[in-house]
Enzyme design. Structure first.
Site, PDB file in Angstrom:
ATOM      1  N   LYS A 254      74.552  30.005 152.111  1.00 36.70           N
ATOM      2  CA  LYS A 254      73.340  30.577 153.150  1.00 36.70           C
ATOM      3  C   LYS A 254      72.014  30.973 152.094  1.00 36.70           C
ATOM      4  O   LYS A 254      71.935  32.027 151.290  1.00 36.70           O
ATOM      5  CB  LYS A 254      73.734  31.893 154.035  1.00 36.70           C
ATOM      6  CG  LYS A 254      72.698  32.782 154.641  1.00 36.70           C
ATOM      7  CD  LYS A 254      73.272  33.852 155.595  1.00 36.70           C
ATOM      8  CE  LYS A 254      71.926  34.749 155.971  1.00 36.70           C
ATOM      9  NZ  LYS A 254      72.410  35.814 156.808  1.00 36.70           N
ATOM     10  N   ASP A 259      64.914  37.497 155.964  1.00 37.50           N
ATOM     11  CA  ASP A 259      65.347  37.606 157.189  1.00 37.50           C
ATOM     12  C   ASP A 259      64.736  38.766 158.002  1.00 37.50           C
ATOM     13  O   ASP A 259      65.062  39.906 157.697  1.00 37.50           O
ATOM     14  CB  ASP A 259      66.754  37.910 157.201  1.00 37.50           C
ATOM     15  CG  ASP A 259      67.656  38.127 158.719  1.00 37.50           C
ATOM     16  OD1 ASP A 259      66.946  37.659 159.370  1.00 37.50           O
ATOM     17  OD2 ASP A 259      68.914  38.454 158.626  1.00 37.50           O
ATOM     18  N   LYS A 266      64.412  43.105 163.335  1.00 37.79           N
ATOM     19  CA  LYS A 266      64.901  44.370 162.466  1.00 37.79           C
ATOM     20  C   LYS A 266      63.963  45.471 162.530  1.00 37.79           C
ATOM     21  O   LYS A 266      62.674  45.200 162.367  1.00 37.79           O
ATOM     22  CB  LYS A 266      65.586  43.731 161.133  1.00 37.79           C
ATOM     23  CG  LYS A 266      66.365  42.894 160.824  1.00 37.79           C
ATOM     24  CD  LYS A 266      66.780  42.610 159.450  1.00 37.79           C
ATOM     25  CE  LYS A 266      67.840  41.468 159.360  1.00 37.79           C
ATOM     26  NZ  LYS A 266      69.280  42.019 159.925  1.00 37.79           N
ATOM     27  N   ASP A 277      68.887  37.905 151.274  1.00 41.25           N
ATOM     28  CA  ASP A 277      69.331  37.261 152.371  1.00 41.25           C
ATOM     29  C   ASP A 277      69.601  35.736 151.940  1.00 41.25           C
ATOM     30  O   ASP A 277      70.403  34.910 152.634  1.00 41.25           O
ATOM     31  CB  ASP A 277      68.756  37.280 153.679  1.00 41.25           C
ATOM     32  CG  ASP A 277      69.949  37.273 154.738  1.00 41.25           C
ATOM     33  OD1 ASP A 277      70.972  37.682 154.389  1.00 41.25           O
ATOM     34  OD2 ASP A 277      69.498  36.900 156.023  1.00 41.25           O
ATOM     35  N   ASP A 336      68.648  37.356 165.211  1.00 40.29           N
ATOM     36  CA  ASP A 336      68.998  37.975 163.890  1.00 40.29           C
ATOM     37  C   ASP A 336      70.286  37.628 163.288  1.00 40.29           C
ATOM     38  O   ASP A 336      70.673  37.924 162.179  1.00 40.29           O
ATOM     39  CB  ASP A 336      68.938  39.300 164.064  1.00 40.29           C
ATOM     40  CG  ASP A 336      68.909  40.241 162.555  1.00 40.29           C
ATOM     41  OD1 ASP A 336      68.724  39.479 161.487  1.00 40.29           O
ATOM     42  OD2 ASP A 336      69.258  41.407 162.580  1.00 40.29           O
ATOM     43  N   GLU A 338      71.065  34.694 162.323  1.00 39.18           N
ATOM     44  CA  GLU A 338      70.606  33.359 161.979  1.00 39.18           C
ATOM     45  C   GLU A 338      71.417  32.667 161.034  1.00 39.18           C
ATOM     46  O   GLU A 338      71.635  31.452 160.838  1.00 39.18           O
ATOM     47  CB  GLU A 338      69.226  33.542 161.488  1.00 39.18           C
ATOM     48  CG  GLU A 338      69.174  34.017 160.010  1.00 39.18           C
ATOM     49  CD  GLU A 338      69.572  35.110 159.634  1.00 39.18           C
ATOM     50  OE1 GLU A 338      69.860  36.044 160.593  1.00 39.18           O
ATOM     51  OE2 GLU A 338      69.601  35.757 158.521  1.00 39.18           O
ATOM     52  N   ARG A 340      74.756  32.227 160.303  1.00 40.17           N
ATOM     53  CA  ARG A 340      75.672  31.052 160.972  1.00 40.17           C
ATOM     54  C   ARG A 340      75.181  29.683 161.389  1.00 40.17           C
ATOM     55  O   ARG A 340      75.782  29.031 161.338  1.00 40.17           O
ATOM     56  CB  ARG A 340      76.677  31.840 162.148  1.00 40.17           C
ATOM     57  CG  ARG A 340      75.852  32.392 163.170  1.00 40.17           C
ATOM     58  CD  ARG A 340      76.446  33.370 163.934  1.00 40.17           C
ATOM     59  NE  ARG A 340      76.644  34.680 163.576  1.00 40.17           N
ATOM     60  CZ  ARG A 340      77.001  35.951 163.835  1.00 40.17           C
ATOM     61  NH1 ARG A 340      77.826  35.744 165.006  1.00 40.17           N
ATOM     62  NH2 ARG A 340      76.868  37.080 163.086  1.00 40.17           N
TER      63      ARG A 340
HETATM   64  N1  BES Z   1      71.339  39.161 157.036  1.00 40.79           N
HETATM   65  C1  BES Z   1      71.956  39.977 157.809  1.00 40.79           C
HETATM   66  C2  BES Z   1      73.287  40.653 157.331  1.00 40.79           C
HETATM   67  C3  BES Z   1      72.893  41.752 156.376  1.00 40.79           C
HETATM   68  C4  BES Z   1      72.949  43.022 156.768  1.00 40.79           C
HETATM   69  C5  BES Z   1      73.157  41.201 154.895  1.00 40.79           C
HETATM   70  C6  BES Z   1      72.847  43.734 155.692  1.00 40.79           C
HETATM   71  C7  BES Z   1      72.988  42.247 154.047  1.00 40.79           C
HETATM   72  C8  BES Z   1      72.663  43.483 154.444  1.00 40.79           C
HETATM   73  C9  BES Z   1      72.297  39.082 159.043  1.00 40.79           C
HETATM   74  O1  BES Z   1      71.530  37.911 159.225  1.00 40.79           O
HETATM   75  C10 BES Z   1      72.152  39.805 160.265  1.00 40.79           C
HETATM   76  O2  BES Z   1      71.200  40.264 160.545  1.00 40.79           O
HETATM   77  N2  BES Z   1      73.202  40.135 160.757  1.00 40.79           N
HETATM   78  C11 BES Z   1      73.359  40.665 162.099  1.00 40.79           C
HETATM   79  C12 BES Z   1      74.166  40.184 163.054  1.00 40.79           C
HETATM   80  C13 BES Z   1      74.228  40.709 164.340  1.00 40.79           C
HETATM   81  C14 BES Z   1      72.863  40.397 165.050  1.00 40.79           C
HETATM   82  C15 BES Z   1      75.137  39.873 165.236  1.00 40.79           C
HETATM   83  C16 BES Z   1      73.967  42.386 161.645  1.00 40.79           C
HETATM   84  O3  BES Z   1      74.696  42.363 160.709  1.00 40.79           O
HETATM   85  O4  BES Z   1      73.570  42.988 162.280  1.00 40.79           O
HETATM   86 ZN    ZN Z   2      70.558  37.308 157.429  1.00 39.85          ZN
HETATM   87 MN    MN Z   3      69.897  38.519 160.329  1.00 38.90          MN
END
Ligand code: BES
Ligand code: ZN
Ligand code: MN
Length: 488
Positions: A254, A259, A266, A277, A336, A338, A340
């Site tokens: 990825k 992000d 966010k 990210d 968010d 994204e 996947r």
């Molecule tokens: N890049 C983030 C995950 C992340 C969070 C990486 C903290 C490193 C540190 C990912 O894209 C994300 O935002 N995931 C969301 C998913 C949710 C919206 C289902 C999350 O983990 O909140």
């Molecule tokens: Zn992300």
């Molecule tokens: Mn995200």
């Protein structure tokens, strides 16, 4: 970009010690046994080393730790570092001892009087891993990279054993550099350019641009990047060091260069961390570099999806439905989630084009994995016990934390969509598992697959056993060993 600390090897000779500048390190076995270097240092310092070894302070020093004699009289060095180490340390012990020395050395020349110490190459590896510094954007002169000299009775053998480790350390360095780099510098284009430079190492590198991705039908990946001025790209890196025609192992990363969350924006606090990210793509890049530099006898293909997740008038909205390359439709509930969406298209492409013997994807995928496992272990998900156990063994041998998590049909149900084949989120419970379930829908039954959620380990706020604060390069060592032990 940073460079790796130079490490040289010389034949052990106690006469090197008196005039050496910077720091000199000697090793005393954990039984308090003094070797030739310790005896010479003792003579030069008129018994200071022996007094230290006999002192109460010495009894409290644990194996792997260092005690320092500052400005040792009779020596030119500004410090004599006395490292306590078993005669036969394991890999992690030897590397951590190197880490301990590197932390003290900070920009100074370091002479390690290793004598006939076993695993001196791992000691050097520890030094190489911990001497890393990301100073690309510091305008003030930082300390020049110090030179490290390892003096060993069999220096040729140690040097030969160190060569592949140094290749791996350089892969780790690349991963850390990419992961630390801010997003205004490391755009998708800059990222692809840095990967294309690895052609010099004998890697085949292709950059697939948006028109090509469109033609391939990678709509879920493109939907993530469409709000950004940076074009989405997929980069394919092939290392063919194995038998011609043998199916490769596929590594998929990825690479979200930043992000913001997109329209599902966010919160501001901590958003700056999302420069990391692209950490999964960074590990894929660093591993490919390590494999090329150590000329691994295996076929491995690394694929990364490079996108930026931005809100804009052209960005994907919550509620949009997009069609993946596989053909399945996805209702995007949360922009968010994204990662996947990027991975599913690249994973499908990897399987369609290469029919790999196995596939490992790496992603800073969920915040939930940090809640579950903290910063000590990456989350490991797999559809194949044998494949998974082999990876866990490699990770353990490299002292990189990895913990297997479950998958299951009940979790998969959380992805049911009213209007499309699936939603891109499964709600609050088991967020890391539903993310993995989403990915598994894009894994062919016959492909052994591992998903590594590295959100907690790719970059951390405090130093780790092998890395300073910031990007760790987690996974490069485990994956290089995984390739070596299973595919070479
Ligand atoms: N890049 C983030 C995950 C992340 C969070 C990486 C903290 C490193 C540190 C990912 O894209 C994300 O935002 N995931 C969301 C998913 C949710 C919206 C289902 C999350 O983990 O909140
Ligand atoms: Zn992300
Ligand atoms: Mn995200």
């Amino acid at each position: 970009m940073s460079s790796l600390i130079p490490i040289q090897f010389q034949t052990f000779d106690v006469d090197m010690m008196a005039q050496a500048e910077g720091r000199v390190a000697i090793i005393i076995s954990d039984e308090g046994k003094m070797g030739p270097a310790a005896r010479r240092a003792n003579r030069l310092t008129r018994g200071a080393v022996a007094r230290l070894v006999e002192s109460e302070q010495f009894e409290k020093v644990k194996s792997g730790e260092v005690i320092t004699l500052a400005w040792p009289g009779g020596m030119a060095a500004e410090a004599l570092d006395i490292l306590i180490l078993p005669r036969r340390p394991d890999v992690a012990e030897a590397r951590k001892a190197g880490v301990a020395l590197a932390k003290l050395a900070g920009g100074k020349a370091l002479l390690v009087m290793a004598a006939n110490q076993t695993r001196s190459e791992d000691l050097a590896m520890g030094i190489a891993l911990r001497s890393y510094e990301f100073d690309a954007h510091k305008t003030k002169d930082s300390d020049p990279a110090a030179t490290v000299t390892i003096a060993h009775q069999k220096s040729d053998e140690v040097e030969a054993a160190f060569a592949p480790l140094y290749a791996i350390a350089d892969g780790v360095r690349m991963t850390r550099d990419l992961t630390n780099e801010p997003a205004n510098i490391l755009t998708t284009t800059e990222f692809a350019d840095r990967l294309a430079e690895m052609k010099d190492l004998g890697l085949e590198v292709e950059v697939l641009e948006e028109d090509k991705l469109e033609e391939l039908g990678m709509r879920t990946l493109l939907s993530v990047g469409q709000g950004s001025v940076s074009p989405s790209k997929v980069v394919v890196m092939q290392w063919n060091g194995g038998d011609k025609g043998d199916a490769p192992l596929a590594l998929v990363g990825k690479g979200v260069v930043f992000d913001t969350g997109g329209i599902s924006l966010k919160p501001a606090g901590g958003m700056e961390d999302m420069t990391m990210d692209m950490g999964g793509a960074g590990v894929v890049a660093g591993t490919m570099r390590a494999l090329a530099k150590r000329k691994a006898k295996a076929n491995v293909v690394g694929l990364v999806g490079l996108v930026e997740n931005m809100p804009s008038g052209n960005a994907t909205r919550p509620g949009d439905v997009v069609t993946s390359m596989k053909g399945d439709t996805v209702e995007i509930i949360n922009t968010d989630a994204e990662g996947r969406l990027v991975l599913c298209d690249v994973m499908w492409y990897a399987q369609e084009r290469f029919s790999p013997v196995g596939m490992v994807d790496l992603a800073t995928l969920t915040g939930a994995i940090i809640i579950g496992l903290g910063h000590e272990n990456a989350g490991v998900f797999s559809n194949n016990d044998t494949f998974c156990d082999a990876f866990l063994k490699s990770a353990k041998a490299e002292d990189e934390g990895a913990w297997r998590m479950p998958l299951g049909a009940a979790y998969d149900k959380q992805l049911k969509s009213r209007i499309a084949d699936m939603k891109n989120v499964g709600g609050r419970p088991a967020g890391s598992i539903t993310a993995a379930q989403f990915l598994q829908r894009f894994v062919k039954e016959e492909t052994p697959w591992i998903h590594l959620d590295i959100a907690g380990v790719a970059s951390v706020a405090s130093e780790t056993s092998y890395a300073p604060k910031g990007a760790t390069g987690w996974g490069v060592r485990a994956l290089s060993r995984f390739v070596q032990d299973n595919f070479e």
